[in-house]
Design an enzyme around this catalytic site. Structure first.
Site: not given
Ligand SMILES: NC(=O)C1=CN([C@@H]2O[C@H](COP(=O)(O)OP(=O)(O)OC[C@H]3O[C@@H](n4cnc5c(N)ncnc54)[C@H](O)[C@@H]3O)[C@@H](O)[C@H]2O)C=CC1
Ligand SMILES: O=C(O)[C@H]1O[C@H](OP(=O)(O)OP(=O)(O)OC[C@H]2O[C@@H](n3ccc(=O)[nH]c3=O)[C@H](O)[C@@H]2O)[C@H](O)[C@@H](O)[C@@H]1O
Length: 443
Positions: A269, A332
């Site tokens: 994103c 992440k």
């Protein structure tokens, strides 16, 4: 009020949203063109890693409240509200977003709408998309203007997707101000339980809702690149960027969140959204307004180069043949997503520069191997570190943050660690005899 809703696209966003809608009491039909994915979801299996989602999804599949299909006709026949959650990736070789998946949903769904329906777009789109699609829906739907379209951007974070879906900070719904219909009322019914808890519910025009989403991501990306730019200055002055971030973060106007300096942002994103935003601004003739986002992108990518530089220095000036353990491949922690992952990118760069790279990630190895099949994947942190000349912590999984530096020091060839996420307890690692390098600190 319980409604029947459909969700088009069952990826990270769509599958979570579908399960979340079921948890809010609605009957849900998830639709995707990927038959294998739909088969797994229909069995109650989540085809990606997202904490808490498997339990929620299975619960609602088993109760029958949540179904999955590849058949858009079923969704059109049964649901009154249709969410669009398909991908809007970066176009190959361009900055702009690829809108063909969103467009395909409208072209398929709208002609099937034979009764008043509401379409709520959730995908992240260039400003102006919703107005264009609303017009297309009116052209294609047998009921014309009785099929309404609004934009309802999504702000969930991977790793916290269920929590963010059920307890969002705010809800935003962009409506066509020139054609007041029942869409706002329907959206209020969809989210009634969340709104009743006092969650801000903002009704805007279509363009504002679209821009809220990309502005939020652009702001987050800018905040990360700001601290990473400061990290570059810290590196040449001997300052410590984590202490600096703590100190400025105490100022409530600044805030400590998203001031984590390190390998920078990645994922499906932030990177593609800041690029698409710049591309759209250019199309609108206001490119210079977002010129700073190019810098944000560049600062971000420089961090990946810096890590390669640090590994090279630790390996004595040459990577050829150096054994490097890369801990982390996901963009992440608590996610198996490797889209534009800084960790995987750094591993790939080291590999191409001649290092013998062994990557370990608790969840993302399969996705990583699909992109970088030539890298070696270890099945544990211990296996990755055995005999390593340099250890690079590239994703801050809890397993790495809490690793025992004494035990790891006994496994490696040279006790040199690069903390690409500034996430390790430095004192413990130094006490265990490691040469420690952070990003923007102890460089
Ligand atoms: N991943 C995230 O955390 C968030 C994503 N978003 C936005 O949501 C959108 C989706 O993102 P992800 O879920 O990450 O993408 P994804 O790539 O994981 O999932 C997209 C899904 O859409 C399906 N699809 C493609 N064409 C279709 C069609 N015509 N009909 C039905 N399904 C179709 C694909 O097969 C795939 O399963 C993007 O616009 C993204 O920017 C927004 C907030 C959070
Ligand atoms: O539009 C989206 O898809 C989503 O994008 C981000 O969510 P996500 O990509 O899941 O992950 P973030 O937690 O924002 O992290 C993005 C990247 O920034 C990095 N990051 C984050 C925080 C920080 O301080 N430093 C830092 O480098 C992370 O490691 C990661 O690579 C936004 O946080 C969500 O609100 C948004 O809905």
């Amino acid at each position: 009020m319980s409604l029947t809703v459909s969700v088009f696209g069952t990826g990270y966003l769509g599958a979570t949203h579908a399960a979340g809608m079921a948890e809010l009491g609605h009957t849900v039909i998830g639709v995707d063109v990927d038959a294998a994915k739909i088969e797994r979801l229909a069995r109650g299996e989540v085809p990606f890693f997202e904490p808490g989602l498997p339990e929620l999804l299975r619960k609602h599949v088993e109760s029958g409240r949540l179904r999955f299909t590849t058949d858009a006709r079923l969704a059109a026949a049964e649901a009154d509200v249709h969410f669009i959650g398909v991908g809007t990736p970066q176009k190959k070789g361009e900055q702009a977003a690829d809108m063909r998946f969103v467009d395909a949903v409208i072209e398929t769904l709208a002609p099937l709408l034979t009764r008043p329906s509401v379409i709520l777009g959730k995908s992240t789109v260039p400003v102006g998309t919703a107005a264009r699609l609303a017009e297309r829906v009116r052209e294609l739907a047998p009921v014309g203007g009785a099929a309404e379209l609004a934009w309802n951007p999504e702000f969930l974070r991977e790793g916290f997707a269920v929590e963010d879906t059920l307890r969002p900070d705010r809800l935003v719904i962009g409506v066509d101000r020139d054609r007041p219909g029942r869409v706002e009322q329907v959206a209020r019914a969809v989210y009634a339980e969340i709104i009743e808890r006092g969650t801000p519910f903002l009704v805007t025009d279509l363009a504002t809702a679209e821009l809220v989403k990309v502005s939020a991501n652009a702001f987050l990306a800018t905040k990360i690149s700001f601290i990473n730019a400061i990290a570059e200055i810290c590196e040449v002055t001997g300052a410590d960027v984590t202490q600096l971030a703590d100190a400025i973060g105490y100022d409530e106007r600044i805030g400590r969140k998203f001031l984590g300096a390190g390998l920078g942002f990645g994922g499906g994103c932030l990177p593609k959204d800041i690029r698409a935003f710049q591309a759209r601004a250019g199309e609108l003739g206001v490119g210079p307004a977002l010129g700073f986002l190019r810098e944000v992108d560049e600062i971000n990518l420089r961090r990946r180069e810096r890590v390669v530089e640090l590994v090279t220095e630790c390996a004595g000036g040459a990577l050829n043949g150096a054994k490097v353990a890369v801990l982390g491949a996901a963009f992440k922690p608590n996610s198996d997503d490797v889209r534009d992952s800084p960790a995987l990118d750094a591993a790939g760069r080291l590999h191409l520069a001649g290092a013998q790279v062994r990557v370990y990630d608790p969840e993302a190895a399969a996705n990583a191997a699909a992109i970088w099949p030539t890298l070696t994947y270890a099945s544990s942190m211990v296996e990755a570190c055995e005999g390593a000349d340099v250890v690079l912590v590239a994703t801050e999984w809890k397993e790495f943050r809490e690793a025992d530096p004494v035990a790891l020091a006994a496994l490696v060839s040279e006790a040199k660690v690069i903390d690409g996420r500034n996430c390790l307890p430095v004192e413990r690692w130094l006490a265990a005899g490691w040469e420690y390098h952070g990003l923007g600190r102890f460089a």
